[in-house]
Design a protein around this motif. Structure first.
Motif, mmCIF file in Angstrom:
data_model
loop_
_atom_site.group_PDB
_atom_site.id
_atom_site.type_symbol
_atom_site.label_atom_id
_atom_site.label_comp_id
_atom_site.label_asym_id
_atom_site.label_seq_id
_atom_site.Cartn_x
_atom_site.Cartn_y
_atom_site.Cartn_z
ATOM 1 N N GLY A 211 0.808 -1.213 0.000
ATOM 2 C CA GLY A 211 0.000 0.000 0.000
ATOM 3 C C GLY A 211 0.840 1.261 0.000
ATOM 4 O O GLY A 211 0.520 2.242 -0.686
ATOM 5 N N VAL A 212 1.935 1.239 0.763
ATOM 6 C CA VAL A 212 2.815 2.407 0.840
ATOM 7 C C VAL A 212 3.422 2.721 -0.525
ATOM 8 O O VAL A 212 3.352 3.851 -1.017
ATOM 9 C CB VAL A 212 3.924 2.173 1.888
ATOM 10 N N VAL A 213 4.036 1.710 -1.159
ATOM 11 C CA VAL A 213 4.733 1.984 -2.423
ATOM 12 C C VAL A 213 3.753 2.219 -3.568
ATOM 13 O O VAL A 213 4.040 2.987 -4.497
ATOM 14 C CB VAL A 213 5.728 0.855 -2.772
ATOM 15 N N GLU A 214 2.600 1.569 -3.523
ATOM 16 C CA GLU A 214 1.589 1.787 -4.560
ATOM 17 C C GLU A 214 1.125 3.237 -4.557
ATOM 18 O O GLU A 214 1.058 3.894 -5.602
ATOM 19 C CB GLU A 214 0.404 0.850 -4.308
ATOM 20 N N ARG A 215 0.815 3.756 -3.375
ATOM 21 C CA ARG A 215 0.366 5.146 -3.282
ATOM 22 C C ARG A 215 1.505 6.127 -3.565
ATOM 23 O O ARG A 215 1.293 7.165 -4.207
ATOM 24 C CB ARG A 215 -0.219 5.416 -1.893
ATOM 25 N N VAL A 289 11.482 2.084 -4.734
ATOM 26 C CA VAL A 289 10.333 2.954 -5.029
ATOM 27 C C VAL A 289 10.355 4.188 -4.132
ATOM 28 O O VAL A 289 10.063 5.308 -4.574
ATOM 29 C CB VAL A 289 9.012 2.180 -4.870
ATOM 30 N N ALA A 290 10.710 4.007 -2.866
ATOM 31 C CA ALA A 290 10.771 5.149 -1.946
ATOM 32 C C ALA A 290 11.776 6.182 -2.431
ATOM 33 O O ALA A 290 11.513 7.399 -2.414
ATOM 34 C CB ALA A 290 11.141 4.667 -0.542
ATOM 35 N N ASP A 303 11.321 17.346 2.086
ATOM 36 C CA ASP A 303 10.633 18.224 3.031
ATOM 37 C C ASP A 303 9.722 17.373 3.907
ATOM 38 O O ASP A 303 8.808 16.719 3.413
ATOM 39 C CB ASP A 303 9.816 19.257 2.253
ATOM 40 N N VAL A 304 9.966 17.375 5.218
ATOM 41 C CA VAL A 304 9.189 16.508 6.110
ATOM 42 C C VAL A 304 7.732 16.916 6.185
ATOM 43 O O VAL A 304 6.897 16.152 6.682
ATOM 44 C CB VAL A 304 9.801 16.486 7.532
ATOM 45 N N ASP A 305 7.406 18.119 5.716
ATOM 46 C CA ASP A 305 6.002 18.537 5.696
ATOM 47 C C ASP A 305 5.270 18.097 4.436
ATOM 48 O O ASP A 305 4.051 18.213 4.359
ATOM 49 C CB ASP A 305 5.908 20.063 5.807
ATOM 50 N N HIS A 306 6.013 17.584 3.445
ATOM 51 C CA HIS A 306 5.389 17.165 2.194
ATOM 52 C C HIS A 306 4.852 15.741 2.331
ATOM 53 O O HIS A 306 5.441 14.899 3.006
ATOM 54 C CB HIS A 306 6.400 17.242 1.050
ATOM 55 N N VAL A 307 3.746 15.472 1.647
ATOM 56 C CA VAL A 307 3.092 14.176 1.771
ATOM 57 C C VAL A 307 4.003 13.025 1.367
ATOM 58 O O VAL A 307 3.957 11.941 1.975
ATOM 59 C CB VAL A 307 1.785 14.149 0.945
ATOM 60 N N VAL A 308 4.857 13.225 0.370
ATOM 61 C CA VAL A 308 5.674 12.111 -0.116
ATOM 62 C C VAL A 308 6.686 11.660 0.934
ATOM 63 O O VAL A 308 7.107 10.502 0.939
ATOM 64 C CB VAL A 308 6.374 12.486 -1.437
ATOM 65 N N HIS A 309 7.067 12.561 1.841
ATOM 66 C CA HIS A 309 8.040 12.177 2.878
ATOM 67 C C HIS A 309 7.459 11.110 3.804
ATOM 68 O O HIS A 309 8.192 10.231 4.281
ATOM 69 C CB HIS A 309 8.466 13.402 3.689
ATOM 70 N N ARG A 310 6.166 11.180 4.066
ATOM 71 C CA ARG A 310 5.531 10.165 4.924
ATOM 72 C C ARG A 310 5.682 8.777 4.319
ATOM 73 O O ARG A 310 5.943 7.800 5.022
ATOM 74 C CB ARG A 310 4.043 10.477 5.115
ATOM 75 N N TYR A 311 5.525 8.707 3.012
ATOM 76 C CA TYR A 311 5.624 7.415 2.343
ATOM 77 C C TYR A 311 7.071 6.930 2.291
ATOM 78 O O TYR A 311 7.339 5.730 2.443
ATOM 79 C CB TYR A 311 5.011 7.497 0.951
ATOM 80 N N PHE A 312 8.002 7.837 2.091
ATOM 81 C CA PHE A 312 9.414 7.465 2.104
ATOM 82 C C PHE A 312 9.792 6.885 3.460
ATOM 83 O O PHE A 312 10.401 5.808 3.546
ATOM 84 C CB PHE A 312 10.281 8.687 1.793
ATOM 85 N N ALA A 313 9.427 7.580 4.535
ATOM 86 C CA ALA A 313 9.803 7.131 5.875
ATOM 87 C C ALA A 313 9.112 5.814 6.241
ATOM 88 O O ALA A 313 9.725 4.923 6.839
ATOM 89 C CB ALA A 313 9.464 8.216 6.898
ATOM 90 N N ALA A 314 7.840 5.679 5.881
ATOM 91 C CA ALA A 314 7.121 4.438 6.180
ATOM 92 C C ALA A 314 7.730 3.260 5.430
ATOM 93 O O ALA A 314 7.877 2.161 5.974
ATOM 94 C CB ALA A 314 5.647 4.585 5.823
ATOM 95 N N ALA A 315 8.089 3.486 4.167
ATOM 96 C CA ALA A 315 8.697 2.412 3.375
ATOM 97 C C ALA A 315 10.032 1.984 3.969
ATOM 98 O O ALA A 315 10.366 0.789 3.984
ATOM 99 C CB ALA A 315 8.890 2.865 1.932
ATOM 100 N N LYS A 316 10.815 2.929 4.481
ATOM 101 C CA LYS A 316 12.102 2.591 5.074
ATOM 102 C C LYS A 316 11.919 1.781 6.358
ATOM 103 O O LYS A 316 12.679 0.845 6.626
ATOM 104 C CB LYS A 316 12.909 3.857 5.369
#
Length: 340
Positions: A211-215, A289-290, A303-316
């Motif tokens: 789900g993380v990498v798909e989104r 993918v992250a 940027d930790v405030d950007h939505v894509v950072h949440r997915y990068f950190a979760a994937a890691k």
């Protein structure tokens, strides 16, 4: 096997997506968290009990449907303990626990009132008393009980028992975790089910990573289609198109290997090799993918405030949870060579 999602999986996924879209909250600067409102909402909607036995009042579904829910949790990067509380702990108690444990521990979880966590290493047991330490136990800081693997058995431990110490910790994506320390804590034995828990937990990690990498890929493709450099959209550059194509193949590899592992578990056939393969892809592909998501987004990607950072950190975080890619590859090699 048939990779087409069942009607139950599709319905549960759609319901979970709708609930988390309305309820899930995100705090990029948090120090760990548990979204209690979203957890209770999933309980009220029947998502938490749907993939548990009908004898508990559940829907009678299983690990395939649980993976459908976990994929949506990954897409929303939602701070809810479905993996530990439902896929691992509640499923194990429903399968192996006596009725009194089910009444006390499982039913409150299904209502979204309690949290169960799982710790699979670092403990020993003697005469029914458990001692030891494990760091970074997912959702440990909010758990009311723990399933702990020790000396070849798994024990249920009450978080309020004497000798239990829980110290909150912070993970890379600000998800909840805790340092769990036990000192001669009495536990309820559930038998030698450590591998049972590990296989289902690892498959659940893969589903959540899917789900993380798909989104993350969806967000990145949309950004590349609208962001311009040198009067051309990013997606028009060959290097970017190739990077996105590789990411698409990685996402599909995570999807297919995860579904194969879940299908084998649901069919009660040997699944260790399939689970190791799925976790290898979830770790390796998740990493690629992250990084693609961050690189294509450029400066805003870090940027930790950007939505894509949440997915990068979760994937890691999910890349290493319950075993990194190298660990899974070595374990798979040992099994194929007859050493494991």
């Amino acid at each position: 096997m048939d990779f087409t999602p069942s009607e139950a999986s599709a319905d549960l996924a759609a319901l979970t997506r709708r609930i988390l879209g309305d309820k899930a909250t995100h705090d990029p600067h948090g120090t760990g968290g548990f979204d209690a409102a979203a957890w209770r909402a999933l309980g009220r909607a029947g998502v938490l009990d749907a993939a548990l036995p009908s004898s508990l009042g559940g829907g009678g579904f299983g690990v395939l449907e649980q993976c459908a829910v976990l994929t949506e949790i990954g897409r929303a990067v939602a701070a809810v303990p479905y993996l530990t509380s439902i896929t691992m702990a509640a499923s194990a108690l429903a399968e192996f626990g006596p009725p009194e444990l089910v009444d006390r521990w499982v039913l409150p979880v299904l209502r979204g009132e309690r949290v169960l966590a799982v710790a699979l290493s670092g403990f020993t047991a003697s005469r029914g008393r458990v001692s030891g330490t494990q760091t970074a136990v997912p959702f440990g800081a909010y758990a009311h009980g723990f399933l702990v693997a020790a000396s070849g058995e798994v024990f249920l431990v009450d978080a309020s028992a004497a000798g239990v110490s829980v110290a909150p910790q912070q993970t890379v994506d600000h998800a909840d975790a805790a340092l769990l320390s036990l000192s001669e804590v009495p536990g309820v034995p559930l038998g030698d089910i450590g591998e049972w828990l590990r296989l289902r937990g690892t498959t659940g990690v893969c589903a959540q990573q899917l789900g993380v990498v798909e989104r993350a890929l969806e967000l990145t493709a949309a950004y590349a289609a609208e962001r311009k450099q040198f009067d051309h959209v990013l997606g028009g550059f060959q290097a970017v198109r190739q990077r996105l194509a590789d990411a698409y193949l990685d996402v599909e590899a995570v999807r297919l290997t995860t579904l194969q592992a879940a299908w084998r578990l649901a069919s009660d056939v040997p699944a260790a090799e399939a689970v190791a393969t799925a976790k290898f892809w979830a770790a390796e592909a998740g990493h690629r993918v992250a990084h693609t998501a961050v690189h294509v987004h450029g400066g805003v990607g870090i940027d930790v405030d950007h939505v894509v950072h949440r997915y990068f950190a979760a994937a890691k975080r999910l890349e290493f949870q319950l075993g990194a890619a190298t660990h899974q590859l070595l374990a798979l090699g040992d099994r194929l060579a007859g050493r494991g």
